[in-house]
Enzyme design. Structure first.
Site, short mmCIF file in Angstrom:
data_model
loop_
_atom_site.label_atom_id
_atom_site.label_comp_id
_atom_site.label_asym_id
_atom_site.label_seq_id
_atom_site.Cartn_x
_atom_site.Cartn_y
_atom_site.Cartn_z
N ASN A 9 22.37 -15.93 33.57
CA ASN A 9 21.64 -15.34 32.58
C ASN A 9 20.66 -16.06 32.06
O ASN A 9 20.90 -17.00 31.24
CB ASN A 9 22.83 -14.79 31.44
CG ASN A 9 22.15 -14.09 30.17
OD1 ASN A 9 20.81 -13.81 30.17
ND2 ASN A 9 22.73 -14.21 28.95
N LYS A 11 18.56 -15.46 29.62
CA LYS A 11 17.99 -14.98 28.35
C LYS A 11 16.60 -14.88 28.27
O LYS A 11 15.87 -14.26 29.06
CB LYS A 11 18.51 -16.17 27.32
CG LYS A 11 20.09 -16.37 27.65
CD LYS A 11 20.79 -16.97 26.56
CE LYS A 11 22.01 -17.49 27.15
NZ LYS A 11 22.79 -17.89 25.82
N HIS A 95 25.84 -8.34 25.65
CA HIS A 95 26.04 -9.53 25.50
C HIS A 95 26.06 -9.83 23.76
O HIS A 95 25.42 -9.34 23.19
CB HIS A 95 24.81 -10.40 25.96
CG HIS A 95 24.80 -11.78 26.16
ND1 HIS A 95 24.78 -12.56 25.00
CD2 HIS A 95 25.26 -12.68 26.94
CE1 HIS A 95 24.79 -13.85 25.37
NE2 HIS A 95 25.23 -13.98 26.65
N GLU A 97 24.76 -12.03 22.06
CA GLU A 97 23.28 -12.19 21.36
C GLU A 97 22.69 -10.88 21.23
O GLU A 97 22.05 -10.86 20.16
CB GLU A 97 22.48 -13.06 22.25
CG GLU A 97 22.80 -14.65 22.28
CD GLU A 97 22.51 -15.43 23.50
OE1 GLU A 97 21.79 -14.94 24.42
OE2 GLU A 97 23.14 -16.64 23.68
N GLU A 167 33.35 -13.77 27.16
CA GLU A 167 32.46 -14.98 26.55
C GLU A 167 32.89 -15.13 25.12
O GLU A 167 32.16 -14.63 24.26
CB GLU A 167 31.07 -14.60 26.54
CG GLU A 167 30.53 -14.31 27.99
CD GLU A 167 29.07 -14.55 28.47
OE1 GLU A 167 28.93 -15.30 29.20
OE2 GLU A 167 28.33 -13.87 27.78
N GLY A 173 26.52 -21.66 24.73
CA GLY A 173 25.31 -22.56 24.42
C GLY A 173 25.67 -23.88 23.54
O GLY A 173 24.87 -24.43 22.98
N SER A 213 29.37 -22.14 28.11
CA SER A 213 29.16 -23.51 28.45
C SER A 213 29.76 -23.92 30.11
O SER A 213 30.30 -25.06 30.06
CB SER A 213 29.74 -24.53 27.43
OG SER A 213 28.95 -24.04 26.03
C1 PEP Z 1 25.62 -16.80 28.30
O1 PEP Z 1 24.52 -16.63 27.64
O2 PEP Z 1 26.21 -15.83 28.57
C2 PEP Z 1 26.29 -18.15 28.30
C3 PEP Z 1 27.40 -18.15 28.76
O3 PEP Z 1 25.49 -19.19 27.92
P1 PEP Z 1 26.02 -20.70 28.30
O4 PEP Z 1 26.34 -21.00 29.61
O5 PEP Z 1 24.49 -21.53 27.88
O6 PEP Z 1 27.15 -21.22 27.39
#
Ligand code: PEP
Length: 251
Positions: A9, A11, A95, A97, A167, A173, A213
């Site tokens: 992803n 973003k 997601h 966000e 998630e 992040g 992460s």
């Molecule tokens: C994500 O944005 O779906 C995500 C898991 O980000 P990260 O791997 O940077 O934690």
């Protein structure tokens, strides 16, 4: 047997030129991944979808969002037929966000998911709890609601077009990973909800990803869990080298 899936992803990262450079290299490592029985994909911004698909037509490419209406007075939105016109047949929905910054709810996710499935698209439906909910022991309650409301009305045939991504928001992040035990516990819990909603076959076939992460150093441990079928990766999917290592490290 569920095929492992590693999805990047991006973003709001990468210009069109940067996305094209990644796509050019992705042609070879997508082939390599498929030869080793692993599916991969990326979700660029709307701006780069067409360019990435043109350079890497065999690569799975997802939008990061869509509208549920086919067209209309929805300023700033992108409709599913517009995605299909440039060869996009996957879309991330819900997601965290988008839930946090754009007011996405389980209900809007559900409308989008049905619109996508009706258009023969595949959905990556994201769910996950906040740190506060995690600390209060509310994770399963939150996930149960997100799955049941977000996937309401999805029969076992519809669910063939759905991938779920668990998630935990506190791990996105932040470099603060959920343990492999937590990832497995919640992914297997999601599978049990799907079983209750749509039966054993749907629950055995649906792919459930962990995200938060994930890095080349820890991906193997997550994918070693019986109910974790892959990873949704943000930061570590941005650089070609790191994406390649994600694949190599699970083989
Ligand atoms: C994500 O944005 O779906 C995500 C898991 O980000 P990260 O791997 O940077 O934690």
């Amino acid at each position: 047997m569920r095929t492992k899936l590693i999805f990047g992803n991006w973003k709001m990262n990468k210009t069109i030129a940067e996305a094209k450079a990644f796509a050019t290299e992705a042609v070879a490592f997508d082939k390599f991944a498929k030869e080793h029985g692993v599916d991969i994909g990326v979700a660029p911004t709307f701006m780069s979808l067409a360019a990435v698909k043109e350079i890497a037509p065999e690569l799975t490419v997802a939008a990061q969002n869509c509208h549920f209406a086919d067209h209309g007075a929805f300023t700033g939105e992108v409709a599913i037929p517009m995605l299909k016109e440039v060869g996009i047949d996957w879309c991330i929905i819900g997601h965290s966000e988008r839930r946090t910054y754009n007011g996405e709810t389980n209900e809007t996710c559900n409308k989008k998911i049905h619109a996508l499935i009706d258009n023969d698209m595949t959905v990556i439906y994201c769910c996950g709890e906040t740190l506060e909910q995690f600390e209060k022991g509310l994770t399963k309650e939150v996930i149960n609601t997100q799955i049941r409301e977000g996937l309401a009305g999805c029969c076992k045939c519809c669910l063939k077009h759905v991938v779920v991504a668990y998630e935990p928001i506190w791990s996105i992040g932040t470099g603060k990973n959920a343990s492999t035990e937590i990832a497995e516990d919640i992914c297997s819990y999601i599978r049990s909800i799907i079983k209750d909603m749509a039966g054993e076959e749907a629950s055995e076939n649906i792919r459930i990803l962990y995200g938060g992460s994930v890095k080349p150093e820890n991906i193997r441990a997550y994918l070693g869990q019986p109910d974790v079928d892959g990873a949704l990766v943000g930061g570590a999917s941005l650089k070609v080298e790191s994406f390649k290592q994600l694949i190599e490290n699970i083989l």
